[in-house]
Enzyme design. Structure first.
Site, PDB file in Angstrom:
ATOM      1  N   CYS A  62       0.844  -1.202   0.000  1.00 28.98           N
ATOM      2  CA  CYS A  62       0.000   0.000   0.000  1.00 28.98           C
ATOM      3  C   CYS A  62       0.881   1.254   0.000  1.00 28.98           C
ATOM      4  O   CYS A  62       1.901   1.319   0.696  1.00 28.98           O
ATOM      5  CB  CYS A  62      -0.916  -0.003   1.222  1.00 28.98           C
ATOM      6  SG  CYS A  62      -2.031   1.414   1.251  1.00 28.98           S
ATOM      7  N   CYS A  66       0.320   4.738   7.072  1.00 32.61           N
ATOM      8  CA  CYS A  66      -0.355   4.588   8.374  1.00 32.61           C
ATOM      9  C   CYS A  66       0.561   3.820   9.337  1.00 32.61           C
ATOM     10  O   CYS A  66       0.947   2.675   9.053  1.00 32.61           O
ATOM     11  CB  CYS A  66      -1.686   3.866   8.187  1.00 32.61           C
ATOM     12  SG  CYS A  66      -2.663   4.575   6.835  1.00 32.61           S
ATOM     13  N   CYS A  69       0.157   0.071  10.400  1.00 29.10           N
ATOM     14  CA  CYS A  69      -0.316  -0.913   9.427  1.00 29.10           C
ATOM     15  C   CYS A  69       0.776  -1.824   8.863  1.00 29.10           C
ATOM     16  O   CYS A  69       1.799  -1.351   8.352  1.00 29.10           O
ATOM     17  CB  CYS A  69      -1.039  -0.206   8.289  1.00 29.10           C
ATOM     18  SG  CYS A  69      -1.849  -1.391   7.182  1.00 29.10           S
ATOM     19  N   CYS A 106     -16.884  -9.030   5.669  1.00 23.52           N
ATOM     20  CA  CYS A 106     -16.198  -7.747   5.501  1.00 23.52           C
ATOM     21  C   CYS A 106     -14.904  -7.960   4.740  1.00 23.52           C
ATOM     22  O   CYS A 106     -14.051  -8.738   5.184  1.00 23.52           O
ATOM     23  CB  CYS A 106     -15.865  -7.144   6.858  1.00 23.52           C
ATOM     24  SG  CYS A 106     -17.272  -7.000   7.937  1.00 23.52           S
ATOM     25  N   CYS A 137     -19.737  -6.000   3.476  1.00 19.49           N
ATOM     26  CA  CYS A 137     -19.028  -4.783   3.880  1.00 19.49           C
ATOM     27  C   CYS A 137     -17.691  -4.768   3.157  1.00 19.49           C
ATOM     28  O   CYS A 137     -17.080  -5.820   2.978  1.00 19.49           O
ATOM     29  CB  CYS A 137     -18.799  -4.785   5.392  1.00 19.49           C
ATOM     30  SG  CYS A 137     -17.874  -3.329   5.960  1.00 19.49           S
ATOM     31  N   CYS A 197     -19.606   2.207   8.460  1.00 21.50           N
ATOM     32  CA  CYS A 197     -18.881   1.553   9.558  1.00 21.50           C
ATOM     33  C   CYS A 197     -17.642   2.395   9.789  1.00 21.50           C
ATOM     34  O   CYS A 197     -16.785   2.500   8.907  1.00 21.50           O
ATOM     35  CB  CYS A 197     -18.513   0.133   9.158  1.00 21.50           C
ATOM     36  SG  CYS A 197     -17.468  -0.694  10.385  1.00 21.50           S
ATOM     37  N   ARG A 269     -18.555  -2.316  17.864  1.00 27.33           N
ATOM     38  CA  ARG A 269     -17.827  -3.583  17.667  1.00 27.33           C
ATOM     39  C   ARG A 269     -16.516  -3.631  18.435  1.00 27.33           C
ATOM     40  O   ARG A 269     -15.644  -2.782  18.265  1.00 27.33           O
ATOM     41  CB  ARG A 269     -17.547  -3.838  16.182  1.00 27.33           C
ATOM     42  CG  ARG A 269     -16.877  -5.208  15.966  1.00 27.33           C
ATOM     43  CD  ARG A 269     -16.689  -5.607  14.508  1.00 27.33           C
ATOM     44  NE  ARG A 269     -17.934  -5.519  13.802  1.00 27.33           N
ATOM     45  CZ  ARG A 269     -18.169  -4.660  12.804  1.00 27.33           C
ATOM     46  NH1 ARG A 269     -17.229  -3.864  12.391  1.00 27.33           N
ATOM     47  NH2 ARG A 269     -19.337  -4.648  12.230  1.00 27.33           N
TER      48      ARG A 269
HETATM   49  N1  SAM Z   1      -6.813   0.587   3.147  1.00 25.29           N
HETATM   50  C1  SAM Z   1      -8.094   0.824   3.688  1.00 25.29           C
HETATM   51  C2  SAM Z   1      -8.103   1.945   4.689  1.00 25.29           C
HETATM   52  O1  SAM Z   1      -7.051   2.291   5.207  1.00 25.29           O
HETATM   53  O2  SAM Z   1      -9.175   2.464   4.972  1.00 25.29           O
HETATM   54  C3  SAM Z   1      -8.731  -0.410   4.292  1.00 25.29           C
HETATM   55  C4  SAM Z   1      -7.908  -1.375   5.105  1.00 25.29           C
HETATM   56  S1  SAM Z   1      -7.288  -0.753   6.645  1.00 25.29           S
HETATM   57  C5  SAM Z   1      -6.151  -2.018   7.051  1.00 25.29           C
HETATM   58  C6  SAM Z   1      -8.676  -0.881   7.728  1.00 25.29           C
HETATM   59  C7  SAM Z   1      -8.535  -0.479   9.170  1.00 25.29           C
HETATM   60  O3  SAM Z   1      -7.928  -1.512   9.902  1.00 25.29           O
HETATM   61  C8  SAM Z   1      -7.700   0.729   9.511  1.00 25.29           C
HETATM   62  O4  SAM Z   1      -8.368   1.930   9.303  1.00 25.29           O
HETATM   63  C9  SAM Z   1      -7.438   0.518  10.992  1.00 25.29           C
HETATM   64  O5  SAM Z   1      -8.465   1.102  11.758  1.00 25.29           O
HETATM   65  C10 SAM Z   1      -7.485  -0.992  11.138  1.00 25.29           C
HETATM   66  N2  SAM Z   1      -6.142  -1.525  11.442  1.00 25.29           N
HETATM   67  C11 SAM Z   1      -5.158  -1.732  10.559  1.00 25.29           C
HETATM   68  N3  SAM Z   1      -4.049  -2.193  11.169  1.00 25.29           N
HETATM   69  C12 SAM Z   1      -4.340  -2.281  12.486  1.00 25.29           C
HETATM   70  C13 SAM Z   1      -3.594  -2.683  13.639  1.00 25.29           C
HETATM   71  N4  SAM Z   1      -2.332  -3.073  13.553  1.00 25.29           N
HETATM   72  N5  SAM Z   1      -4.214  -2.657  14.841  1.00 25.29           N
HETATM   73  C14 SAM Z   1      -5.503  -2.245  14.931  1.00 25.29           C
HETATM   74  N6  SAM Z   1      -6.246  -1.858  13.880  1.00 25.29           N
HETATM   75  C15 SAM Z   1      -5.684  -1.861  12.671  1.00 25.29           C
HETATM   76 FE1  SF4 Z   2      -2.857   1.306   3.369  1.00 30.41          FE
HETATM   77 FE2  SF4 Z   2      -2.854   0.142   5.738  1.00 30.41          FE
HETATM   78 FE3  SF4 Z   2      -3.195   2.778   5.577  1.00 30.41          FE
HETATM   79 FE4  SF4 Z   2      -5.154   1.116   4.709  1.00 30.41          FE
HETATM   80  S1  SF4 Z   2      -4.426   1.335   6.817  1.00 30.41           S
HETATM   81  S2  SF4 Z   2      -4.369   2.944   3.665  1.00 30.41           S
HETATM   82  S3  SF4 Z   2      -3.907  -0.592   3.933  1.00 30.41           S
HETATM   83  S4  SF4 Z   2      -1.344   1.630   4.979  1.00 30.41           S
END
Ligand code: SAM
Ligand code: SF4
Ligand code: DTB
Length: 322
Positions: A62, A66, A69, A106, A137, A197, A269
């Site tokens: 990606c 973030c 992530c 989801c 979802c 959501c 949730r």
């Molecule tokens: N890329 C899209 C986005 O960022 O909206 C969808 C996937 S993203 C992985 C979805 C959500 O997963 C993130 O917004 C975050 O809230 C949650 N998430 C991701 N990594 C996480 C982690 N290590 N611990 C807790 N929540 C996490």
């Molecule tokens: Fe990309 Fe992870 Fe951020 Fe979603 S949460 S935009 S998958 S880096």
């Protein structure tokens, strides 16, 4: 269960001020839980917890940064990247989730936003999963108005797009998109008449004020998200937040309770983080008003609480759906 009439229920408000929310977060634990559980009972059967199963339909590489992530291309994490899955494989996984007792499927993709070239397949996936009789979802990153409309037309029920933390703390966590980008996507999703959501993550170095501000932003949206995931950070080695300290478990319970009070008619949730929680802590979260979980061996890239343990826990707590 006795039902109060609607006029006696806590009203659904959109004008929460930050002091009220801080007062709730700081109130004594028993007072807070009692209040949250009382409101919960006005709106929901307290012995029912909804089950959503997750599948990551596109993994890794990606463009975004973030800090929590595992799927950002910028960090060196253990995950194996995978292109967008075939329609048949996603539908087969959804069938299995339904057989295991989930009512919603989801699907997540590690994208900043969906690319034109992938979108037709995404729509076929929605149609295939919807045809199984499951709620659908997706969480695909930022959406424009047209993409949101097309997803709705294909049969999508919910779109997940988290605010993750407060507006003030957001730039400490992500630099490649803004809080406003997130809010704009939420508005596009709402305008397409999709269910929203939207929630956040606790344990990313935020202050109590940041937690209050996130809850305030969610509760003061023009319409409350139908579903509010409260995640506890799953620290992923290799990410900037890979070794932050775990939060006080009671803070998770408190945030769930306050989310329940502020958004009384929404599903709250208990999301990421259950794998490291005791049964007793999870029971407290349900008492505080959580009425939905992610159910299944995996979240997106990390492990979830074991299905067999969830079955036993539900049995011990008298929840009858699995
Ligand atoms: N890329 C899209 C986005 O960022 O909206 C969808 C996937 S993203 C992985 C979805 C959500 O997963 C993130 O917004 C975050 O809230 C949650 N998430 C991701 N990594 C996480 C982690 N290590 N611990 C807790 N929540 C996490
Ligand atoms: Fe990309 Fe992870 Fe951020 Fe979603 S949460 S935009 S998958 S880096
Ligand atoms: C949400 O709020 N939490 C889910 C779902 N929405 C997409 C994701 C949790 C991800 C946890 C880390 C991982 O497995 O990669």
């Amino acid at each position: 269960m006795t039902h109060k009439n609607l006029s006696e229920q806590a009203t659904v408000r959109h004008d929460w001020d930050i002091e009220e929310i801080l007062d709730l977060l700081n109130s004594s634990f028993n007072d807070l839980i009692f209040k949250a559980q009382s409101i919960h009972r006005d709106y929901f059967n307290p012995n029912e917890v909804q089950l959503s199963t997750l599948l990551n339909i596109k993994t890794g590489t990606c463009s975004e940064d973030c800090a929590y992530c595992s799927q950002s291309a910028r960090y060196n994490t253990e995950i194996k990247s995978q292109a967008l899955m075939d329609v048949e494989s996603v539908v087969a996984a959804a069938e299995q989730a339904k057989a295991n007792g989930a009512t919603r499927f989801c699907m997540g993709a590690a994208w900043r936003s969906p690319k034109q070239r992938d979108f037709a397949k995404v729509l076929e996936i929605v149609k295939g999963v919807k045809a199984l009789g499951l709620e659908t979802c997706m969480t695909l990153g930022m959406l424009n108005a047209e993409q949101a409309d097309l997803l709705k037309e294909a049969g999508l029920d919910y779109y997940n797009h988290n605010l993750d933390t407060s507006a003030a703390h957001y730039s400490q966590i992500v630099s490649t998109h803004s809080y406003k980008d997130r809010l704009d996507t939420l508005a596009n999703v709402r305008a397409a008449d999709l269910k929203v959501c939207c929630g956040g993550i606790l344990g990313m170095g935020e202050t109590l004020g940041d937690r209050a501000a996130l809850l305030q932003t969610l509760a003061n949206l023009p319409a409350h998200p139908e579903s509010v995931p409260i995640n506890q950070l799953v620290p992923v080695p290799g990410t900037p937040l890979g070794d932050v300290q775990e939060i006080d478990p009671f803070d998770m319970v408190r945030c769930i309770a306050v989310a329940r009070i502020l958004m009384p008619a929404s599903d709250i949730r208990l999301s990421a983080g259950r794998a490291s929680m005791s049964d007793e802590l999870q029971a407290l979260c349900f008492l505080a008003g959580a009425n939905s979980i992610f159910y299944g061996e995996k979240l997106l890239t990390t492990g979830n609480a074991a299905v067999e343990n969830d079955r036993q826990l539900f049995n011990r707590l008298g929840f009858n759906n699995i």
